[in-house]
Design a protein around this motif. Structure first.
Motif, short mmCIF file in Angstrom:
data_model
loop_
_atom_site.label_atom_id
_atom_site.label_comp_id
_atom_site.label_asym_id
_atom_site.label_seq_id
_atom_site.Cartn_x
_atom_site.Cartn_y
_atom_site.Cartn_z
N TRP A 393 43.59 33.57 49.17
CA TRP A 393 43.22 34.60 48.19
C TRP A 393 43.39 34.10 46.76
CZ3 TRP A 393 45.94 36.94 44.28
CH2 TRP A 393 45.35 38.07 43.70
N LEU A 394 44.49 33.43 46.49
CA LEU A 394 44.75 32.90 45.14
C LEU A 394 43.68 31.88 44.76
CD1 LEU A 394 46.54 32.63 42.63
CD2 LEU A 394 47.84 30.87 43.86
N GLY A 395 43.37 30.97 45.68
CA GLY A 395 42.38 29.95 45.38
C GLY A 395 41.02 30.54 45.05
N TRP A 396 40.57 31.47 45.89
CA TRP A 396 39.24 32.05 45.66
C TRP A 396 39.21 32.95 44.44
CZ3 TRP A 396 35.21 29.85 47.36
CH2 TRP A 396 35.20 29.20 48.61
N SER A 397 40.32 33.61 44.14
CA SER A 397 40.36 34.49 42.96
C SER A 397 40.24 33.69 41.67
CB SER A 397 41.66 35.30 42.95
OG SER A 397 41.72 36.15 44.06
#
Length: 549
Positions: A393-397
């Motif tokens: 989630w952090l990476g894609w955000s």
């Protein structure tokens, strides 16, 4: 025909499984590089489609660069036969276009082809930037390619034949060769070839010394690597430069040293606020005050340093050589652009790749460190089994946010191009009045190039391609406004040029380039008359007694 099965019976060939051919698939990183390159090409193509941008007079310097290549293919050498104030790289790069125009009989084609080539070169830099950081993942590629694709002064500098787009291309190509991931390559052959490419960049514009020096410093702990790299740089620079320098050493020194120093002296200093605005890419923004620009620049520097520190804390490692290359080159370029009095908008395009790398590389390392730290915390005994759910989630955000910012910047750049000032082509009446082969003297050779009246067959006709550069080189750095006309060498070259001219084509800025002494002005007023006047910018004169067509 049949073959035997494992059981001994016959079977047909059709039953034999054949290895399937794998069709190469486009990775997300490859897709981003391709998309950013297409955006860059679209912006550049739209810019060239604006009135007057392909075959109109838009700049002063491009006439000198294209003119030097046209002179070369007609047998006249830079430095030896006429003053030229840039290294020979751009002359050699434009020579194929000049040769083609010689074959088809139109010098205007050289300018048009050169402008298209320069646009393609700017788009090629987007690809090379993506290749340089692709090992860092999607975020690094989006930021690097996005900035290179939509940076306003990169687009503006690529609208015609200027040095910076070519310089950026060769510097990024050299970096792709000498870096293997985050580290300098261990291959001696790659270090040599990378050095050669950086040396060629120096043969285009001497600013290449900044990234060259940073890489040399990074390679010093291993002297053999440093020696191979330095040897490659020397070869790449000397092979194109040395033949011209040997044939005319004094003129070479005058053009590349005396004129360059003089161009930076005795001029009103360009405001630091203008420099910061261009370098920060805020060309189309409403931020203009010095205080606001200083605050934005300081905030950007703090963010980059914070990302560096955070990434190093999370990864427990110092920045790798590739990051030092980006940061060191960016710092040197900023210092070089803020120190002298002179600054032009297209200078900032050389800052773009190092700005992009200085943001993209620490950001991607910080993201990777944060994901690793979260994963490690989740894997701790107290956290229980399973992977950290927030990692993806952090990476894609973060990546999605970077992509959204690039999209917004693209829209801003595209909207800005719709308001570009238009440029007019040289008056069509000029090539009807001036016969082919006539001797035409002008203070801006782009006019004669685009009107197909650049090449003369009149003996003794001036070969000058850069009036201001000629003044600076022959007067030890003086301009018409600072007394260049009082220097005998300058007065002699202009007197000879006017003596042989049949036509004189002057722009409204001619006083910045021609040292109008009282004697020269009196001679001109007596011997030349107006035959065509374009009230907006230029006037064409013919020698008295000459019957224009």
């Amino acid at each position: 025909m049949s073959v035997r099965s494992a059981a001994g019976g016959p079977r047909d060939h059709a039953a034999v499984p054949r290895p399937s051919r794998r069709v190469p698939s486009l990775t997300p990183v490859g897709a981003v590089i391709a998309a950013a390159t297409m955006v860059s090409l679209a912006l550049l193509a739209y810019q060239l489609s604006r009135p007057g941008y392909l075959l109109g007079v838009t700049e002063y310097d491009d006439g000198s660069y294209v003119g030097s290549a046209l002179r070369l293919v007609h047998g006249d050498l830079i430095y030896r036969d006429f003053i030229f104030v840039a290294p020979p790289g751009i002359t050699l790069l434009m020579a194929p276009a000049a040769l083609l125009s010689k074959v088809i009989g139109t010098t205007a084609a050289t300018m048009g082809i050169g402008r298209i080539m320069t646009g393609l070169v700017a788009a090629g830099a987007v690809v090379l930037g993506g290749l340089l950081v692709r090992h860092r993942g999607l975020l690094a590629v989006i930021v690097t390619c996005g900035i290179l694709a939509v940076y306003p002064d990169t687009i503006a500098a690529a609208h015609t034949v200027l040095l910076e787009p070519w310089l950026v291309l060769f510097c990024l190509a050299g970096a792709v060769i000498v870096f293997d991931g985050d580290n300098l390559t261990g291959s001696g052959r790659r270090l040599i070839w990378g050095g050669v490419v950086f040396g060629l960049a120096g043969a285009i514009q001497t600013w290449a010394i900044f990234p060259v020096a940073v890489i040399l410093a990074l390679s010093l702990p291993r002297p053999r690597r440093a020696l191979r790299y330095a040897a490659g740089v020397a070869i790449g620079f000397l092979v194109p430069v040395l033949p011209f320098a040997v044939l005319a050493p004094r003129r070479f020194y005058q053009g590349l040293v005396v004129a360059q120093i003089g161009s930076r002296a005795g001029s009103a200093r360009v405001a630091d606020s203008y420099r910061l605005r261009q370098m920060l890419g805020l060309v189309y923004g409403s931020v203009t005050s010095h205080a606001e620009l200083d605050a934005i620049a300081l905030a950007l520097a703090v963010v980059v340093l914070a990302m560096l520190a955070g990434a190093s804390l999370l990864t427990r490692a110092l920045p790798p050589p590739l990051e030092w290359f980006a940061l060191g080159s960016a710092a040197l370029v900023v210092a070089a652009f803020l120190w002298p009095d002179q600054f032009h908008f297209h200078f900032a395009s050389f800052f773009a790749p190092f700005l992009a790398l200085s943001i993209a590389l620490p950001a991607s390392r910080l993201l990777a460190g944060a994901q690793f730290a979260g994963q490690a915390a989740q894997a701790a005994p107290a956290a229980g089994p399973g992977s950290w759910p927030g990692r993806q989630w952090l990476g894609w955000s973060v990546t999605g946010l970077a992509g959204a910012i690039v999209i917004v910047l693209t829209v801003i750049q595209a909207n800005g191009e719709t308001h570009l000032a238009t440029h007019a082509d040289p008056p069509a009446a000029a090539d009807r009045i001036i016969p082919p082969g006539a001797c035409v003297l002008t203070d801006e050779v782009a006019f004669t190039i685009l009107a197909n009246r650049f090449v003369s067959d009149v003996p003794g006709c001036s070969l000058m391609v850069d009036g201001l550069g000629t003044d600076l080189a022959l007067s030890h750095g003086l301009k018409p406004s600072t007394g260049a006309g009082r220097v005998p060498a300058v007065a002699a070259v202009w007197s000879s040029a006017f003596d042989h001219a049949q036509y004189v084509w002057l722009t409204t800025l001619n006083a910045r380039r021609i040292p109008w002494t009282p004697a020269l002005r009196a001679y001109f007023s007596k011997d030349f008359v107006v035959v065509l006047r374009d009230g907006r910018r230029d006037t064409l004169y013919a020698r008295r007694g000459l019957r224009p067509r």
